[in-house]
Design an enzyme around this catalytic site. Sequence first.
Site, PDB file in Angstrom:
ATOM      1  N   THR A  42       0.846  -1.197   0.000  1.00 31.95           N
ATOM      2  CA  THR A  42       0.000   0.000   0.000  1.00 31.95           C
ATOM      3  C   THR A  42       0.879   1.244   0.000  1.00 31.95           C
ATOM      4  O   THR A  42       1.771   1.373   0.835  1.00 31.95           O
ATOM      5  CB  THR A  42      -0.927  -0.026   1.237  1.00 31.95           C
ATOM      6  OG1 THR A  42      -1.888  -1.056   1.035  1.00 31.95           O
ATOM      7  CG2 THR A  42      -1.633   1.304   1.441  1.00 31.95           C
ATOM      8  N   HIS A  73      -6.913 -11.126  -1.252  1.00 31.33           N
ATOM      9  CA  HIS A  73      -6.286 -10.736   0.024  1.00 31.33           C
ATOM     10  C   HIS A  73      -7.115 -11.286   1.177  1.00 31.33           C
ATOM     11  O   HIS A  73      -8.184 -10.759   1.491  1.00 31.33           O
ATOM     12  CB  HIS A  73      -6.221  -9.203   0.095  1.00 31.33           C
ATOM     13  CG  HIS A  73      -5.331  -8.660   1.184  1.00 31.33           C
ATOM     14  ND1 HIS A  73      -4.817  -9.432   2.198  1.00 31.33           N
ATOM     15  CD2 HIS A  73      -4.868  -7.401   1.408  1.00 31.33           C
ATOM     16  CE1 HIS A  73      -4.078  -8.659   3.006  1.00 31.33           C
ATOM     17  NE2 HIS A  73      -4.086  -7.433   2.539  1.00 31.33           N
ATOM     18  N   ASN A 101      -3.878 -10.319   7.060  1.00 33.02           N
ATOM     19  CA  ASN A 101      -3.682  -9.036   7.751  1.00 33.02           C
ATOM     20  C   ASN A 101      -4.928  -8.426   8.391  1.00 33.02           C
ATOM     21  O   ASN A 101      -5.044  -7.208   8.519  1.00 33.02           O
ATOM     22  CB  ASN A 101      -3.010  -8.027   6.821  1.00 33.02           C
ATOM     23  CG  ASN A 101      -1.596  -8.463   6.460  1.00 33.02           C
ATOM     24  OD1 ASN A 101      -1.049  -9.358   7.117  1.00 33.02           O
ATOM     25  ND2 ASN A 101      -1.015  -7.856   5.446  1.00 33.02           N
ATOM     26  N   TYR A 106      -8.045  -8.171   7.463  1.00 32.07           N
ATOM     27  CA  TYR A 106      -9.105  -7.525   6.670  1.00 32.07           C
ATOM     28  C   TYR A 106     -10.313  -8.465   6.541  1.00 32.07           C
ATOM     29  O   TYR A 106     -10.344  -9.514   7.189  1.00 32.07           O
ATOM     30  CB  TYR A 106      -8.543  -7.064   5.321  1.00 32.07           C
ATOM     31  CG  TYR A 106      -7.431  -6.051   5.517  1.00 32.07           C
ATOM     32  CD1 TYR A 106      -7.720  -4.810   6.094  1.00 32.07           C
ATOM     33  CD2 TYR A 106      -6.109  -6.349   5.218  1.00 32.07           C
ATOM     34  CE1 TYR A 106      -6.707  -3.885   6.327  1.00 32.07           C
ATOM     35  CE2 TYR A 106      -5.093  -5.422   5.443  1.00 32.07           C
ATOM     36  CZ  TYR A 106      -5.396  -4.187   6.003  1.00 32.07           C
ATOM     37  OH  TYR A 106      -4.407  -3.283   6.256  1.00 32.07           O
ATOM     38  N   ASN A 110      -3.784  -5.581  12.874  1.00 29.94           N
ATOM     39  CA  ASN A 110      -5.185  -5.175  12.808  1.00 29.94           C
ATOM     40  C   ASN A 110      -6.043  -5.915  13.832  1.00 29.94           C
ATOM     41  O   ASN A 110      -7.203  -6.251  13.571  1.00 29.94           O
ATOM     42  CB  ASN A 110      -5.743  -5.303  11.384  1.00 29.94           C
ATOM     43  CG  ASN A 110      -5.132  -4.256  10.464  1.00 29.94           C
ATOM     44  OD1 ASN A 110      -4.950  -3.100  10.861  1.00 29.94           O
ATOM     45  ND2 ASN A 110      -4.800  -4.638   9.237  1.00 29.94           N
TER      46      ASN A 110
HETATM   47  C1  8OZ Z   1       0.083  -1.119   5.361  1.00 25.65           C
HETATM   48  C2  8OZ Z   1      -0.680   0.036   5.300  1.00 25.65           C
HETATM   49  C3  8OZ Z   1      -1.919   0.007   4.749  1.00 25.65           C
HETATM   50  C4  8OZ Z   1      -2.440  -1.182   4.254  1.00 25.65           C
HETATM   51  C5  8OZ Z   1      -1.935  -4.895   4.453  1.00 25.65           C
HETATM   52  C6  8OZ Z   1      -2.981  -3.638   2.715  1.00 25.65           C
HETATM   53  O1  8OZ Z   1      -1.488  -4.910   5.593  1.00 25.65           O
HETATM   54  C7  8OZ Z   1      -2.224  -3.607   3.798  1.00 25.65           C
HETATM   55  C8  8OZ Z   1      -1.677  -2.339   4.334  1.00 25.65           C
HETATM   56  C9  8OZ Z   1      -0.431  -2.300   4.880  1.00 25.65           C
HETATM   57  O2  8OZ Z   1      -2.169  -5.936   3.841  1.00 25.65           O
END
Ligand code: 8OZ
Length: 359
Positions: free
Chosen positions: A25, A174, A177, A179, A234
Amino acid sequence: MTDLFQPYQLGNLKLANRIVMAPLTRSRAGAGDVPTPLMATYYAQRASAGLIISEGTQISPHGKGYIQTPGIYSAEQIAGWRLVTDAVHAAGGTIMAQLWHVGRISHPELQPDGALPVAPSAVLPVGQVFTGRGMVDMVLPRALELAEIPSIIADYRQAAVNAQATGFDGVEIHAANGYLLDQFLRDKTNRRSDEYGGSIENRARLLLEVTDAVLEVWEKERVGVRLSPLSPVNDIDDSDPEPLFSYVAQALSRREIGFLHVIEGVTGGARETGHSFQISRLRSIFAGTYIANNGYTRELALAARASNSADLISFGKAFIANPDLVERLEQDAPLNLPDPATFYGGAEVGYTDYPALFV
Ligand code: 8OZ
């Protein structure tokens, strides 16, 4: 002799070497979250990677959680990505789109009409997001209704169609992480009592249905999934990750997707987590191409090929600072150091101005 710098056959795609540019990102998309000509320059500079995985690109406006991340749902975004894929192909490279929905890792200020971010369950993420007026605490997300899930899957499918229309060579889903898809997988964030929550099979259902939808669009060798089984980023966790991710790897292997891309440890951090689950088990469960990621150095990458613990190795931060990373690794040349102050946002500085050795 290592084969790290030799071509690799991924289905009917011939990769120039076994080094992958990891998704990164960079928050430099233009108005409307449209990819820019500068992004095309940046990716083309890195086209000597055997494979580039694009930065996360949101499949819908609701999938966005950071400022200036690109989307892949509007006609303008598709046209913007076309600049990127054309530039990479002209430079001899291969590039796949990373399909992304952030789920609860967002904020009403980043959502259409100030809506609440969506998630499997209304579980507050501990953390902050950058909204443009600074860092603010995340909010309690709204749990998706069962009846809304088909539209999420349809958004992934349409994004896969759009990626094809845009000239990408494939897609990576994805599911790492913390999400949306990871939020469904792991039990800290998935408290549902319907068929998308509870058992491992139920928590893996959304990822597998998304994968099946993408497989309706792309030939299977051109589809990959990214996982981060032991990463806490996260604010995510699972009470028993080994059976969960073993099941996921087996289910994806049965679908014969092209690759599994695994963040081995804490994303961007330690490779060792102290957990008893040996992530390398996924390598033996998954029959397709295994891409290893996280903290790889030249030495670790060479060792991974020598022991065959991975087929391909992806590099993140090293690719930010070294457009010619493959050549530098091959010649054991020194690497430029990345500057974290320019990772996100801004323009050329810290983006397209890192020098190559030989140009
Ligand atoms: C760092 C900053 C913003 C997004 C991820 C898409 O951790 C990200 C991400 C990483 O997969």
